[in-house]
Design a protein around this motif. Structure first.
Motif, PDB file in Angstrom:
ATOM      1  N   MET A  25       0.830  -1.206   0.000  1.00 35.67           N
ATOM      2  CA  MET A  25       0.000   0.000   0.000  1.00 35.67           C
ATOM      3  C   MET A  25       0.866   1.259   0.000  1.00 35.67           C
ATOM      4  N   GLU A  26       1.919   1.234   0.803  1.00 35.05           N
ATOM      5  CA  GLU A  26       2.773   2.413   0.923  1.00 35.05           C
ATOM      6  C   GLU A  26       3.477   2.717  -0.404  1.00 35.05           C
ATOM      7  N   ILE A  27       4.041   1.695  -1.040  1.00 38.86           N
ATOM      8  CA  ILE A  27       4.742   1.907  -2.309  1.00 38.86           C
ATOM      9  C   ILE A  27       3.742   2.260  -3.416  1.00 38.86           C
ATOM     10  N   HIS A  28       2.603   1.570  -3.397  1.00 38.62           N
ATOM     11  CA  HIS A  28       1.581   1.782  -4.426  1.00 38.62           C
ATOM     12  C   HIS A  28       1.095   3.242  -4.400  1.00 38.62           C
ATOM     13  N   HIS A  29       0.817   3.745  -3.197  1.00 35.90           N
ATOM     14  CA  HIS A  29       0.304   5.112  -3.061  1.00 35.90           C
ATOM     15  C   HIS A  29       1.413   6.160  -3.165  1.00 35.90           C
ATOM     16  N   SER A  30       2.470   6.010  -2.367  1.00 37.53           N
ATOM     17  CA  SER A  30       3.460   7.094  -2.260  1.00 37.53           C
ATOM     18  C   SER A  30       4.457   7.107  -3.422  1.00 37.53           C
ATOM     19  N   LYS A  31       4.608   5.999  -4.112  1.00 31.41           N
ATOM     20  CA  LYS A  31       5.533   5.964  -5.261  1.00 31.41           C
ATOM     21  C   LYS A  31       4.785   5.879  -6.594  1.00 31.41           C
ATOM     22  N   HIS A  32       3.997   4.805  -6.799  1.00 35.47           N
ATOM     23  CA  HIS A  32       3.330   4.641  -8.092  1.00 35.47           C
ATOM     24  C   HIS A  32       2.299   5.741  -8.344  1.00 35.47           C
ATOM     25  N   HIS A  33       1.386   5.928  -7.397  1.00 33.74           N
ATOM     26  CA  HIS A  33       0.331   6.925  -7.611  1.00 33.74           C
ATOM     27  C   HIS A  33       0.950   8.330  -7.713  1.00 33.74           C
ATOM     28  N   ASN A  39       3.783  12.874 -13.445  1.00 30.67           N
ATOM     29  CA  ASN A  39       3.885  12.751 -14.900  1.00 30.67           C
ATOM     30  C   ASN A  39       2.689  13.381 -15.612  1.00 30.67           C
ATOM     31  N   LEU A  40       1.509  13.335 -14.961  1.00 35.24           N
ATOM     32  CA  LEU A  40       0.335  13.985 -15.552  1.00 35.24           C
ATOM     33  C   LEU A  40       0.526  15.495 -15.582  1.00 35.24           C
ATOM     34  N   ASN A  41       0.997  16.062 -14.485  1.00 30.69           N
ATOM     35  CA  ASN A  41       1.231  17.518 -14.467  1.00 30.69           C
ATOM     36  C   ASN A  41       2.210  17.914 -15.558  1.00 30.69           C
ATOM     37  N   ALA A  42       3.248  17.101 -15.751  1.00 31.33           N
ATOM     38  CA  ALA A  42       4.224  17.407 -16.805  1.00 31.33           C
ATOM     39  C   ALA A  42       3.588  17.256 -18.186  1.00 31.33           C
ATOM     40  N   ILE A  68      -0.980  11.715 -21.589  1.00 29.05           N
ATOM     41  CA  ILE A  68      -2.109  12.281 -20.840  1.00 29.05           C
ATOM     42  C   ILE A  68      -3.113  11.185 -20.516  1.00 29.05           C
ATOM     43  N   LYS A  69      -3.357  10.288 -21.472  1.00 30.86           N
ATOM     44  CA  LYS A  69      -4.258   9.158 -21.201  1.00 30.86           C
ATOM     45  C   LYS A  69      -3.661   8.243 -20.134  1.00 30.86           C
ATOM     46  N   ASN A  70      -2.400   7.880 -20.301  1.00 30.48           N
ATOM     47  CA  ASN A  70      -1.780   6.916 -19.378  1.00 30.48           C
ATOM     48  C   ASN A  70      -1.698   7.463 -17.959  1.00 30.48           C
ATOM     49  N   ASN A  71      -1.240   8.695 -17.815  1.00 29.57           N
ATOM     50  CA  ASN A  71      -1.052   9.244 -16.470  1.00 29.57           C
ATOM     51  C   ASN A  71      -2.341   9.799 -15.883  1.00 29.57           C
ATOM     52  N   GLY A  72      -3.214  10.347 -16.738  1.00 26.54           N
ATOM     53  CA  GLY A  72      -4.527  10.781 -16.261  1.00 26.54           C
ATOM     54  C   GLY A  72      -5.326   9.593 -15.737  1.00 26.54           C
ATOM     55  N   GLY A  73      -5.286   8.495 -16.500  1.00 27.58           N
ATOM     56  CA  GLY A  73      -5.944   7.266 -16.035  1.00 27.58           C
ATOM     57  C   GLY A  73      -5.297   6.763 -14.756  1.00 27.58           C
ATOM     58  N   GLY A  74      -3.975   6.827 -14.698  1.00 28.57           N
ATOM     59  CA  GLY A  74      -3.266   6.372 -13.495  1.00 28.57           C
ATOM     60  C   GLY A  74      -3.667   7.154 -12.256  1.00 28.57           C
ATOM     61  N   VAL A  75      -3.859   8.456 -12.414  1.00 29.88           N
ATOM     62  CA  VAL A  75      -4.279   9.285 -11.268  1.00 29.88           C
ATOM     63  C   VAL A  75      -5.719   8.957 -10.874  1.00 29.88           C
ATOM     64  N   TRP A  76      -6.615   8.996 -11.848  1.00 31.05           N
ATOM     65  CA  TRP A  76      -8.044   8.809 -11.533  1.00 31.05           C
ATOM     66  C   TRP A  76      -8.327   7.392 -11.033  1.00 31.05           C
ATOM     67  N   HIS A  78      -6.471   5.217  -9.531  1.00 31.93           N
ATOM     68  CA  HIS A  78      -6.007   4.948  -8.159  1.00 31.93           C
ATOM     69  C   HIS A  78      -6.840   5.710  -7.134  1.00 31.93           C
ATOM     70  N   ASN A  79      -7.197   6.972  -7.410  1.00 27.81           N
ATOM     71  CA  ASN A  79      -8.106   7.677  -6.488  1.00 27.81           C
ATOM     72  C   ASN A  79      -9.371   6.860  -6.275  1.00 27.81           C
ATOM     73  N   PHE A  80      -9.888   6.347  -7.392  1.00 22.77           N
ATOM     74  CA  PHE A  80     -11.137   5.590  -7.327  1.00 22.77           C
ATOM     75  C   PHE A  80     -10.944   4.267  -6.569  1.00 22.77           C
TER      76      PHE A  80
END
Ligand code: MN
Length: 201
Positions: A25-33, A39-42, A68-76, A78-80
């Protein structure tokens, strides 16, 4: 310009033990997410996606750069995903239980079909339960795609998801994706899933 930020988890990293372990959970949230957020902001900086909501971007995601698709999806996604997990999962009840029975016959049949979708998604991706015109449908997506995207095979309102990327389970389960999926059923926030169904279009 407002930037995307990593929201804190709504529970502690060890809250889903023993089914999903603290280190994962820690790596998934604090590193991957976090990496998807960075990367989305960039990726959106200086493009016409800057300042748009992810939902607006997803509706026309095929017109944007893959990053934008890959990182936008990655952000949304994981939030979900974090939002539908809870330390003590109970069983679906009320309108949600009725909708599951109406769409799949029984909870056991639903569980079997969702597990198959999650198990057989080749490589990295997600399994989803989606509300589509008042019906519940199971689907899966590759990589960081989701049912809000114009490229999705099944489009609708997601009410449940499971991350089946190896980073979601490999530390504890190694190659045993089916065991991770079976244990995940113990940590679903069915009350939140019911709220999502009530709000679904
Ligand atoms: Mn993930």
């Amino acid at each position: 310009m407002s930037k995307f930020e990593l929201a804190p988890l709504p529970y502690a990293y060890d809250a889903l033990e023993p089914y999903i372990d603290k280190q994962t959970m820690e790596i998934h949230h604090s590193k991957h997410h976090q990496a998807y957020v960075n990367n989305l902001n960039a990726a959106v900086a200086g493009t016409d996606a800057e300042g748009k909501s992810l939902e607006d971007i997803f509706a026309n995601v095929s017109k944007y750069a893959p990053a934008i698709k890959n990182n936008g999806g990655g952000v949304w996604n994981h939030n979900f995903f974090w939002s539908i997990l809870a330390p003590k999962g109970e069983a679906p009840k009320g309108a949600l239980a009725e909708a599951i029975n109406a769409s799949f016959g029984s909870f056991e049949d639903f569980k079997k079909a969702f597990t198959t979708a999650a198990t057989t998604r080749f490589g990295s991706g997600w399994a989803w339960l989606v509300a589509v015109n008042g019906k519940l449908v199971i689907t899966s997506t590759p990589n960081q795609e989701n049912p809000l995207m114009d490229v999705a095979e099944v489009k609708g309102s997601p009410i449940l998801t499971l991350d089946v990327w190896e980073h979601a389970y490999y530390l504890k389960y190694q190659n045993r994706r089916p065991e991770y999926i079976e244990n995940w059923w113990n940590v679903i926030n069915w009350n939140h899933v019911a709220e999502l169904l009530a709000k679904a279009k």
